[in-house]
Motif scaffolding. Structure first.
Motif, PDB file in Angstrom:
ATOM      1  N   ALA A  29      86.101 -18.139  77.471  1.00  0.00           N
ATOM      2  CA  ALA A  29      86.542 -19.063  76.413  1.00  0.00           C
ATOM      3  C   ALA A  29      87.020 -18.294  75.190  1.00  0.00           C
ATOM      4  O   ALA A  29      88.049 -18.646  74.586  1.00  0.00           O
ATOM      5  CB  ALA A  29      85.413 -20.022  76.037  1.00  0.00           C
ATOM      6  N   ASN A  30      86.303 -17.246  74.832  1.00  0.00           N
ATOM      7  CA  ASN A  30      86.707 -16.427  73.690  1.00  0.00           C
ATOM      8  C   ASN A  30      88.011 -15.684  73.960  1.00  0.00           C
ATOM      9  O   ASN A  30      88.853 -15.534  73.070  1.00  0.00           O
ATOM     10  CB  ASN A  30      85.607 -15.424  73.331  1.00  0.00           C
ATOM     11  CG  ASN A  30      84.377 -16.109  72.819  1.00  0.00           C
ATOM     12  OD1 ASN A  30      84.433 -16.925  71.915  1.00  0.00           O
ATOM     13  ND2 ASN A  30      83.243 -15.813  73.419  1.00  0.00           N
ATOM     14  N   ILE A  32      90.419 -16.675  76.041  1.00  0.00           N
ATOM     15  CA  ILE A  32      91.498 -17.669  75.999  1.00  0.00           C
ATOM     16  C   ILE A  32      91.888 -17.940  74.552  1.00  0.00           C
ATOM     17  O   ILE A  32      93.072 -18.011  74.222  1.00  0.00           O
ATOM     18  CB  ILE A  32      91.079 -18.962  76.725  1.00  0.00           C
ATOM     19  CG1 ILE A  32      90.937 -18.700  78.220  1.00  0.00           C
ATOM     20  CG2 ILE A  32      92.067 -20.082  76.454  1.00  0.00           C
ATOM     21  CD1 ILE A  32      90.306 -19.839  79.003  1.00  0.00           C
ATOM     22  N   TYR A  33      90.895 -18.078  73.690  1.00  0.00           N
ATOM     23  CA  TYR A  33      91.159 -18.288  72.265  1.00  0.00           C
ATOM     24  C   TYR A  33      92.004 -17.135  71.707  1.00  0.00           C
ATOM     25  O   TYR A  33      93.015 -17.360  71.040  1.00  0.00           O
ATOM     26  CB  TYR A  33      89.845 -18.416  71.492  1.00  0.00           C
ATOM     27  CG  TYR A  33      90.042 -18.394  70.000  1.00  0.00           C
ATOM     28  CD1 TYR A  33      90.425 -19.542  69.325  1.00  0.00           C
ATOM     29  CD2 TYR A  33      89.884 -17.215  69.276  1.00  0.00           C
ATOM     30  CE1 TYR A  33      90.633 -19.524  67.957  1.00  0.00           C
ATOM     31  CE2 TYR A  33      90.094 -17.190  67.911  1.00  0.00           C
ATOM     32  CZ  TYR A  33      90.466 -18.338  67.241  1.00  0.00           C
ATOM     33  OH  TYR A  33      90.681 -18.315  65.895  1.00  0.00           O
ATOM     34  N   GLY A  36      95.517 -17.163  72.879  1.00  0.00           N
ATOM     35  CA  GLY A  36      96.242 -18.248  72.212  1.00  0.00           C
ATOM     36  C   GLY A  36      96.662 -17.863  70.810  1.00  0.00           C
ATOM     37  O   GLY A  36      97.806 -18.084  70.408  1.00  0.00           O
ATOM     38  N   TRP A  57      84.216 -26.440  77.029  1.00  0.00           N
ATOM     39  CA  TRP A  57      84.661 -25.483  76.017  1.00  0.00           C
ATOM     40  C   TRP A  57      85.863 -24.688  76.536  1.00  0.00           C
ATOM     41  O   TRP A  57      86.863 -24.504  75.823  1.00  0.00           O
ATOM     42  CB  TRP A  57      83.509 -24.552  75.635  1.00  0.00           C
ATOM     43  CG  TRP A  57      83.824 -23.548  74.575  1.00  0.00           C
ATOM     44  CD1 TRP A  57      84.729 -23.676  73.544  1.00  0.00           C
ATOM     45  CD2 TRP A  57      83.229 -22.259  74.408  1.00  0.00           C
ATOM     46  NE1 TRP A  57      84.728 -22.543  72.769  1.00  0.00           N
ATOM     47  CE2 TRP A  57      83.819 -21.661  73.278  1.00  0.00           C
ATOM     48  CE3 TRP A  57      82.262 -21.563  75.099  1.00  0.00           C
ATOM     49  CZ2 TRP A  57      83.454 -20.391  72.834  1.00  0.00           C
ATOM     50  CZ3 TRP A  57      81.899 -20.306  74.648  1.00  0.00           C
ATOM     51  CH2 TRP A  57      82.493 -19.736  73.526  1.00  0.00           C
ATOM     52  N   ILE A  58      85.792 -24.234  77.773  1.00  0.00           N
ATOM     53  CA  ILE A  58      86.885 -23.467  78.366  1.00  0.00           C
ATOM     54  C   ILE A  58      88.131 -24.343  78.463  1.00  0.00           C
ATOM     55  O   ILE A  58      89.240 -23.926  78.115  1.00  0.00           O
ATOM     56  CB  ILE A  58      86.482 -22.912  79.749  1.00  0.00           C
ATOM     57  CG1 ILE A  58      85.377 -21.863  79.579  1.00  0.00           C
ATOM     58  CG2 ILE A  58      87.683 -22.338  80.481  1.00  0.00           C
ATOM     59  CD1 ILE A  58      84.747 -21.396  80.874  1.00  0.00           C
ATOM     60  N   LYS A  60      88.909 -26.951  76.668  1.00  0.00           N
ATOM     61  CA  LYS A  60      89.420 -27.190  75.314  1.00  0.00           C
ATOM     62  C   LYS A  60      90.205 -25.986  74.807  1.00  0.00           C
ATOM     63  O   LYS A  60      91.319 -26.140  74.274  1.00  0.00           O
ATOM     64  CB  LYS A  60      88.251 -27.485  74.369  1.00  0.00           C
ATOM     65  CG  LYS A  60      88.647 -27.638  72.927  1.00  0.00           C
ATOM     66  CD  LYS A  60      87.416 -27.800  72.047  1.00  0.00           C
ATOM     67  CE  LYS A  60      87.772 -27.510  70.617  1.00  0.00           C
ATOM     68  NZ  LYS A  60      86.612 -27.279  69.793  1.00  0.00           N
ATOM     69  N   GLU A  61      89.651 -24.794  74.959  1.00  0.00           N
ATOM     70  CA  GLU A  61      90.332 -23.583  74.485  1.00  0.00           C
ATOM     71  C   GLU A  61      91.642 -23.357  75.240  1.00  0.00           C
ATOM     72  O   GLU A  61      92.635 -22.915  74.656  1.00  0.00           O
ATOM     73  CB  GLU A  61      89.425 -22.363  74.603  1.00  0.00           C
ATOM     74  CG  GLU A  61      88.246 -22.359  73.651  1.00  0.00           C
ATOM     75  CD  GLU A  61      88.624 -22.405  72.182  1.00  0.00           C
ATOM     76  OE1 GLU A  61      89.761 -22.013  71.813  1.00  0.00           O
ATOM     77  OE2 GLU A  61      87.790 -22.850  71.376  1.00  0.00           O
ATOM     78  N   ILE A  64      94.302 -25.766  73.812  1.00  0.00           N
ATOM     79  CA  ILE A  64      94.726 -25.319  72.488  1.00  0.00           C
ATOM     80  C   ILE A  64      95.608 -24.085  72.596  1.00  0.00           C
ATOM     81  O   ILE A  64      96.656 -23.982  71.945  1.00  0.00           O
ATOM     82  CB  ILE A  64      93.497 -25.037  71.585  1.00  0.00           C
ATOM     83  CG1 ILE A  64      92.770 -26.347  71.276  1.00  0.00           C
ATOM     84  CG2 ILE A  64      93.911 -24.328  70.301  1.00  0.00           C
ATOM     85  CD1 ILE A  64      91.400 -26.158  70.629  1.00  0.00           C
ATOM     86  N   ALA A  65      95.190 -23.126  73.421  1.00  0.00           N
ATOM     87  CA  ALA A  65      95.951 -21.881  73.580  1.00  0.00           C
ATOM     88  C   ALA A  65      97.342 -22.163  74.119  1.00  0.00           C
ATOM     89  O   ALA A  65      98.340 -21.603  73.634  1.00  0.00           O
ATOM     90  CB  ALA A  65      95.212 -20.916  74.505  1.00  0.00           C
ATOM     91  N   LYS A  68      99.647 -23.418  71.478  1.00  0.00           N
ATOM     92  CA  LYS A  68     100.073 -22.353  70.567  1.00  0.00           C
ATOM     93  C   LYS A  68     101.146 -21.468  71.202  1.00  0.00           C
ATOM     94  O   LYS A  68     102.053 -21.015  70.525  1.00  0.00           O
ATOM     95  CB  LYS A  68      98.880 -21.487  70.162  1.00  0.00           C
ATOM     96  CG  LYS A  68      97.936 -22.179  69.217  1.00  0.00           C
ATOM     97  CD  LYS A  68      96.799 -21.265  68.848  1.00  0.00           C
ATOM     98  CE  LYS A  68      95.835 -21.971  67.914  1.00  0.00           C
ATOM     99  NZ  LYS A  68      94.724 -21.112  67.526  1.00  0.00           N
TER     100      LYS A  68
END
Length: 70
Positions: A29-30, A32-33, A36, A57-58, A60-61, A64-65, A68
């Motif tokens: 998840a981090n 992917i953030y 992004g 969480w994964i 969602k990220e 979002i990524a 972007k």
């Protein structure tokens, strides 16, 4: 400080490391953030694989990524 080295795939070293870390369930998840935020076009397809993740969480990220990056 020198510029990041570009590899044969067109990614820089940091981007390559992050893309490889997409296989690590503990940090995905981090990662992917981070991909992004960096708007990594090279990671777009790999990130898209996480859109249907069972982990909210994964998922969602990833959404979002991808917004972007596009």
């Amino acid at each position: 400080m020198s510029a990041p080295h570009r590899t044969s795939t067109g990614c820089n070293d940091v981007e390559d490391v992050l893309i490889n870390l997409l296989n690590d369930d503990e940090v995905v998840a981090n990662v992917i953030y981070a991909l992004g935020v960096s708007r990594s076009k090279e990671a777009k397809e790999r990130i898209a694989e996480f859109i249907n993740s069972k982990d909210a969480w994964i998922k969602k990220e990833a959404k979002i990524a991808l917004k972007k990056i596009e």
